[in-house]
Scaffold this motif. Structure first.
Motif, PDB file in Angstrom:
ATOM      1  N   GLN A 187       0.817  -1.214   0.000  1.00 16.97           N
ATOM      2  CA  GLN A 187       0.000   0.000   0.000  1.00 16.97           C
ATOM      3  C   GLN A 187       0.849   1.263   0.000  1.00 16.97           C
ATOM      4  OE1 GLN A 187      -2.118  -0.957   3.620  1.00 16.97           O
ATOM      5  NE2 GLN A 187      -3.994  -1.290   2.440  1.00 16.97           N
ATOM      6  N   VAL A 188       2.171   1.118   0.045  1.00 16.85           N
ATOM      7  CA  VAL A 188       3.084   2.261   0.122  1.00 16.85           C
ATOM      8  C   VAL A 188       3.891   2.350  -1.156  1.00 16.85           C
ATOM      9  CG1 VAL A 188       5.041   3.258   1.376  1.00 16.85           C
ATOM     10  CG2 VAL A 188       3.251   2.050   2.622  1.00 16.85           C
ATOM     11  N   VAL A 189       3.950   3.555  -1.741  1.00 16.44           N
ATOM     12  CA  VAL A 189       4.758   3.818  -2.931  1.00 16.44           C
ATOM     13  C   VAL A 189       5.668   4.996  -2.634  1.00 16.44           C
ATOM     14  CG1 VAL A 189       4.710   4.532  -5.342  1.00 16.44           C
ATOM     15  CG2 VAL A 189       3.005   2.940  -4.496  1.00 16.44           C
ATOM     16  N   LEU A 190       6.979   4.774  -2.774  1.00 19.70           N
ATOM     17  CA  LEU A 190       7.941   5.859  -2.603  1.00 19.70           C
ATOM     18  C   LEU A 190       7.993   6.686  -3.873  1.00 19.70           C
ATOM     19  CD1 LEU A 190      10.954   4.130  -0.872  1.00 19.70           C
ATOM     20  CD2 LEU A 190       9.348   5.710   0.137  1.00 19.70           C
ATOM     21  N   ASP A 191       7.892   7.991  -3.713  1.00 20.49           N
ATOM     22  CA  ASP A 191       7.945   8.872  -4.868  1.00 20.49           C
ATOM     23  C   ASP A 191       9.367   9.362  -5.070  1.00 20.49           C
ATOM     24  OD1 ASP A 191       7.134  10.376  -7.021  1.00 20.49           O
ATOM     25  OD2 ASP A 191       6.379  12.021  -5.815  1.00 20.49           O
TER      26      ASP A 191
ATOM     27  N   TYR B  62       5.648   2.687 -13.436  1.00 19.43           N
ATOM     28  CA  TYR B  62       7.083   2.650 -13.200  1.00 19.43           C
ATOM     29  C   TYR B  62       7.426   2.804 -11.733  1.00 19.43           C
ATOM     30  CZ  TYR B  62       7.765   7.727 -12.653  1.00 19.43           C
ATOM     31  OH  TYR B  62       7.746   9.019 -12.201  1.00 19.43           O
ATOM     32  N   LEU B  63       6.601   3.544 -10.966  1.00 19.47           N
ATOM     33  CA  LEU B  63       6.856   3.656  -9.535  1.00 19.47           C
ATOM     34  C   LEU B  63       6.505   2.361  -8.810  1.00 19.47           C
ATOM     35  CD1 LEU B  63       5.710   7.286  -8.672  1.00 19.47           C
ATOM     36  CD2 LEU B  63       8.010   6.364  -8.693  1.00 19.47           C
ATOM     37  N   MET B  64       5.467   1.682  -9.276  1.00 23.64           N
ATOM     38  CA  MET B  64       5.136   0.388  -8.670  1.00 23.64           C
ATOM     39  C   MET B  64       6.234  -0.627  -8.968  1.00 23.64           C
ATOM     40  SD  MET B  64       1.030  -0.094  -8.989  1.00 23.64           S
ATOM     41  CE  MET B  64       0.888   0.165 -10.741  1.00 23.64           C
ATOM     42  N   THR B  65       6.785  -0.598 -10.178  1.00 25.84           N
ATOM     43  CA  THR B  65       7.867  -1.513 -10.542  1.00 25.84           C
ATOM     44  C   THR B  65       9.121  -1.194  -9.751  1.00 25.84           C
ATOM     45  OG1 THR B  65       6.960  -1.704 -12.764  1.00 25.84           O
ATOM     46  CG2 THR B  65       9.250  -2.376 -12.453  1.00 25.84           C
TER      47      THR B  65
ATOM     48  N   ALA C 128       4.734  -3.888  -7.957  1.00 26.79           N
ATOM     49  CA  ALA C 128       4.132  -4.444  -9.176  1.00 26.79           C
ATOM     50  C   ALA C 128       4.133  -5.963  -9.160  1.00 26.79           C
ATOM     51  CB  ALA C 128       4.863  -3.928 -10.404  1.00 26.79           C
ATOM     52  N   ASP C 129       5.173  -6.579  -8.598  1.00 26.42           N
ATOM     53  CA  ASP C 129       5.221  -8.039  -8.523  1.00 26.42           C
ATOM     54  C   ASP C 129       4.100  -8.583  -7.656  1.00 26.42           C
ATOM     55  OD1 ASP C 129       7.452  -8.005 -10.108  1.00 26.42           O
ATOM     56  OD2 ASP C 129       8.859  -8.131  -8.429  1.00 26.42           O
ATOM     57  N   GLU C 130       3.816  -7.878  -6.543  1.00 28.52           N
ATOM     58  CA  GLU C 130       2.756  -8.320  -5.640  1.00 28.52           C
ATOM     59  C   GLU C 130       1.375  -8.056  -6.230  1.00 28.52           C
ATOM     60  OE1 GLU C 130       3.431  -6.468  -1.884  1.00 28.52           O
ATOM     61  OE2 GLU C 130       5.528  -7.083  -1.851  1.00 28.52           O
ATOM     62  N   VAL C 131       1.241  -6.976  -6.976  1.00 29.96           N
ATOM     63  CA  VAL C 131      -0.064  -6.591  -7.519  1.00 29.96           C
ATOM     64  C   VAL C 131      -0.391  -7.376  -8.782  1.00 29.96           C
ATOM     65  CG1 VAL C 131      -1.356  -4.681  -8.533  1.00 29.96           C
ATOM     66  CG2 VAL C 131       0.026  -4.292  -6.513  1.00 29.96           C
ATOM     67  N   PHE C 132       0.537  -7.401  -9.750  1.00 29.46           N
ATOM     68  CA  PHE C 132       0.277  -7.998 -11.047  1.00 29.46           C
ATOM     69  C   PHE C 132       0.735  -9.446 -11.163  1.00 29.46           C
ATOM     70  CE2 PHE C 132       0.945  -3.428 -12.048  1.00 29.46           C
ATOM     71  CZ  PHE C 132      -0.351  -3.153 -12.399  1.00 29.46           C
ATOM     72  N   GLY C 133       1.595  -9.888 -10.286  1.00 26.69           N
ATOM     73  CA  GLY C 133       2.213 -11.206 -10.436  1.00 26.69           C
ATOM     74  C   GLY C 133       3.524 -11.042 -11.170  1.00 26.69           C
TER      75      GLY C 133
ATOM     76  N   ALA D 212       3.975  -8.280 -14.561  1.00 25.25           N
ATOM     77  CA  ALA D 212       4.531  -6.984 -14.179  1.00 25.25           C
ATOM     78  C   ALA D 212       5.319  -6.388 -15.337  1.00 25.25           C
ATOM     79  CB  ALA D 212       5.427  -7.129 -12.962  1.00 25.25           C
ATOM     80  N   PRO D 213       5.269  -5.060 -15.494  1.00 21.81           N
ATOM     81  CA  PRO D 213       6.090  -4.423 -16.542  1.00 21.81           C
ATOM     82  C   PRO D 213       7.563  -4.673 -16.248  1.00 21.81           C
ATOM     83  CG  PRO D 213       4.489  -2.876 -15.632  1.00 21.81           C
ATOM     84  CD  PRO D 213       4.435  -4.104 -14.800  1.00 21.81           C
ATOM     85  N   SER D 214       8.331  -4.993 -17.266  1.00 17.91           N
ATOM     86  CA  SER D 214       9.740  -5.293 -17.056  1.00 17.91           C
ATOM     87  C   SER D 214      10.513  -4.018 -16.722  1.00 17.91           C
ATOM     88  CB  SER D 214      10.338  -5.947 -18.298  1.00 17.91           C
ATOM     89  OG  SER D 214      10.355  -5.030 -19.368  1.00 17.91           O
ATOM     90  N   GLU D 215      11.639  -4.194 -16.029  1.00 20.20           N
ATOM     91  CA  GLU D 215      12.460  -3.048 -15.672  1.00 20.20           C
ATOM     92  C   GLU D 215      13.091  -2.422 -16.908  1.00 20.20           C
ATOM     93  OE1 GLU D 215      15.253  -3.959 -12.639  1.00 20.20           O
ATOM     94  OE2 GLU D 215      13.719  -4.726 -11.273  1.00 20.20           O
ATOM     95  N   ASP D 216      13.371  -3.225 -17.942  1.00 16.10           N
ATOM     96  CA  ASP D 216      13.939  -2.692 -19.180  1.00 16.10           C
ATOM     97  C   ASP D 216      12.947  -1.761 -19.855  1.00 16.10           C
ATOM     98  OD1 ASP D 216      16.235  -4.156 -18.788  1.00 16.10           O
ATOM     99  OD2 ASP D 216      15.478  -5.876 -19.914  1.00 16.10           O
ATOM    100  N   ALA D 217      11.672  -2.131 -19.828  1.00 19.40           N
ATOM    101  CA  ALA D 217      10.634  -1.288 -20.429  1.00 19.40           C
ATOM    102  C   ALA D 217      10.447  -0.019 -19.622  1.00 19.40           C
ATOM    103  CB  ALA D 217       9.312  -2.042 -20.524  1.00 19.40           C
ATOM    104  N   ALA D 218      10.574  -0.110 -18.304  1.00 21.91           N
ATOM    105  CA  ALA D 218      10.422   1.071 -17.462  1.00 21.91           C
ATOM    106  C   ALA D 218      11.580   2.042 -17.661  1.00 21.91           C
ATOM    107  CB  ALA D 218      10.326   0.668 -15.993  1.00 21.91           C
ATOM    108  N   GLU D 219      12.806   1.509 -17.856  1.00 19.17           N
ATOM    109  CA  GLU D 219      13.965   2.366 -18.072  1.00 19.17           C
ATOM    110  C   GLU D 219      13.917   3.024 -19.445  1.00 19.17           C
ATOM    111  OE1 GLU D 219      17.375  -0.030 -17.450  1.00 19.17           O
ATOM    112  OE2 GLU D 219      17.028  -0.213 -15.294  1.00 19.17           O
TER     113      GLU D 219
END
Length: 110
Positions: free
Chosen positions: A49-53, A84-87, A92-97, A101-108
């Motif tokens: 439930q916590v997201v660091l900005d 990207y913040l969830m990843t 994101a792993d807990e929410v989407f499985g 989950a969006p890959s880190e390469d795609a987020a970067e």
């Protein structure tokens, strides 16, 4: 590592609390996951439930300032938070499985 909350605002419209904090530490800068877990324990919320900005450290000092958002439920977090913040925070792993989950390469790349 010691965290002190400097601002705690309730945002009823978005079903979340907006928290600003100051962290003092010794040695290496703590990881985002460690800070997220410690902050979740302080505000009595689950890690999902916590997201660091932001997390900003000061050069030459063992001081870090940051902001986070604490949602009332995991569903509110999924509806409102950027992927990207969830990843980045590992939510994101807990929410989407793990496979959805969006890959880190795609987020970067974004």
């Amino acid at each position: 590592m010691e965290i002190s909350i400097t601002s705690n605002k309730q945002n009823e419209l978005l079903s979340r609390r907006e928290v600003e904090f100051t962290l003092t530490y010794n040695g290496a800068t703590p990881s985002r996951k460690l800070v997220q877990a410690k902050l979740a324990a302080m505000v009595n919320a689950g890690k999902d439930q916590v997201v660091l900005d932001t997390m900003k450290s000061r050069f030459g000092m063992c001081l870090l300032t940051g902001s986070a958002r604490v949602y009332q439920s995991k569903d509110d977090l999924v509806k409102l938070e950027r992927a990207y913040l969830m990843t980045r925070g590992g939510v994101a792993d807990e929410v989407f499985g793990a496979q959805d989950a969006p890959s880190e390469d795609a987020a970067e790349a974004s």
